[in-house]
Design a protein around this motif. Structure first.
Motif, short mmCIF file in Angstrom:
data_model
loop_
_atom_site.label_atom_id
_atom_site.label_comp_id
_atom_site.label_asym_id
_atom_site.label_seq_id
_atom_site.Cartn_x
_atom_site.Cartn_y
_atom_site.Cartn_z
N SER A 16 -24.74 -1.77 19.70
CA SER A 16 -24.89 -2.94 18.83
C SER A 16 -23.66 -3.15 17.96
O SER A 16 -23.14 -2.21 17.38
CB SER A 16 -26.12 -2.76 17.93
OG SER A 16 -26.20 -3.81 16.98
N LYS A 17 -23.21 -4.40 17.89
CA LYS A 17 -22.10 -4.70 16.99
C LYS A 17 -22.56 -5.44 15.74
O LYS A 17 -21.74 -5.77 14.89
CB LYS A 17 -21.02 -5.51 17.72
CG LYS A 17 -21.46 -6.78 18.38
CD LYS A 17 -20.29 -7.39 19.11
CE LYS A 17 -20.71 -8.63 19.89
NZ LYS A 17 -19.58 -9.22 20.63
N THR A 18 -23.84 -5.69 15.61
CA THR A 18 -24.37 -6.33 14.42
C THR A 18 -25.12 -5.36 13.51
O THR A 18 -25.31 -5.63 12.33
CB THR A 18 -25.33 -7.48 14.79
OG1 THR A 18 -26.38 -6.97 15.62
CG2 THR A 18 -24.57 -8.57 15.54
N ARG A 19 -25.55 -4.22 14.07
CA ARG A 19 -26.26 -3.22 13.28
C ARG A 19 -25.71 -1.83 13.56
O ARG A 19 -25.71 -1.39 14.70
CB ARG A 19 -27.76 -3.24 13.60
CG ARG A 19 -28.49 -4.49 13.17
CD ARG A 19 -29.96 -4.35 13.43
NE ARG A 19 -30.73 -5.49 12.97
CZ ARG A 19 -32.06 -5.55 13.00
NH1 ARG A 19 -32.75 -4.53 13.50
NH2 ARG A 19 -32.69 -6.61 12.55
N LYS A 77 -16.20 -6.12 9.38
CA LYS A 77 -15.08 -6.97 9.73
C LYS A 77 -13.79 -6.17 9.66
O LYS A 77 -13.49 -5.53 8.66
CB LYS A 77 -15.01 -8.18 8.80
CG LYS A 77 -13.91 -9.16 9.18
CD LYS A 77 -13.91 -10.37 8.25
CE LYS A 77 -12.83 -11.37 8.64
NZ LYS A 77 -12.83 -12.56 7.75
#
Length: 213
Positions: free
Chosen positions: A38-41, A125
């Motif tokens: 996962s790149k969002t969590r 980011k």
């Protein structure tokens, strides 16, 4: 040092058992511990609720740790502890004001006073990833019109031949060039199927055309 990519299921289990003993009074059963991309969590906790004679009970607990970003061992442990707080609140059936409400923050602050750096959220980011970045190449059309205007467009590959034939029938287009580009400036360009483009300055136009030659 990137630790996340090399983390093993065994290490996650060892850390879980140690943290459970040190901070959660050994009250948490071993959940399903998994790695994700996962790149969002950075981490996630999940469970489902089963109806029993005592009412709805939380069951089937799982914690996922992302290996998408490059993290140190300490960062991975902080993520695991974050998810264990969620687990503890759910398993003990504690009421909180929100997902990261008063109870969560109290438990988080207690652990941070013991030397940890757990946060409610983490901004990733600019973080380096463990996943090789694939450079996307686009078909770019550069056009100059008779009134001295310059245009650039990203063209759907299936429509290149059709647009080339259309250009030959438009006398106002006095100059054009096709090129393949991986320049990130074209990332937000729509992939067109018709003869249209985004107007740019002469210097930007010439820089793109010269770079492709």
């Amino acid at each position: 040092m990137n630790y996340a990519l090399r983390i093993t299921h065994y290490e996650l289990e060892q850390w879980f058992q140690q943290f459970n003993h040190d901070y959660f009074h050994d009250k948490l059963p071993m959940p399903r511990l998994k790695r994700s991309k996962s790149k969002t969590r950075l981490g996630s906790f999940a469970c489902r609720r089963k109806l029993t004679w005592r009412g709805y009970q939380p069951v089937d607990f799982s914690i996922r740790i992302s290996t998408y970003y490059q993290m140190t061992e300490r960062q991975v442990q902080n993520v695991l502890l974050h998810e264990m707080i969620h687990y503890y609140i759910a398993y003990m059936r504690l009421r909180d004001t929100s997902a990261h409400g008063t109870v969560f923050r109290q438990l988080m602050d207690e652990l941070n006073r013991k030397g940890w750096e757990i946060t409610v959220s983490t901004k990733t980011k600019g973080w380096e990833t463990t996943v090789p970045q694939v450079t996307k190449k686009r078909i770019v059309l550069a056009m100059k019109t008779s009134d001295g205007k310059y245009f650039l467009s990203v063209v759907n590959p299936k429509y290149v031949h059709r647009l080339e034939q259309q250009i030959k029938r438009v006398p106002d287009i006095v100059e054009h060039a096709w090129m393949e580009s991986s320049d990130d400036r074209f990332r937000n360009y729509p992939q067109v199927r018709s003869l249209r483009g985004r107007r740019v300055s002469r210097s930007e136009y010439e820089a793109i055309v010269c770079k492709a030659q």
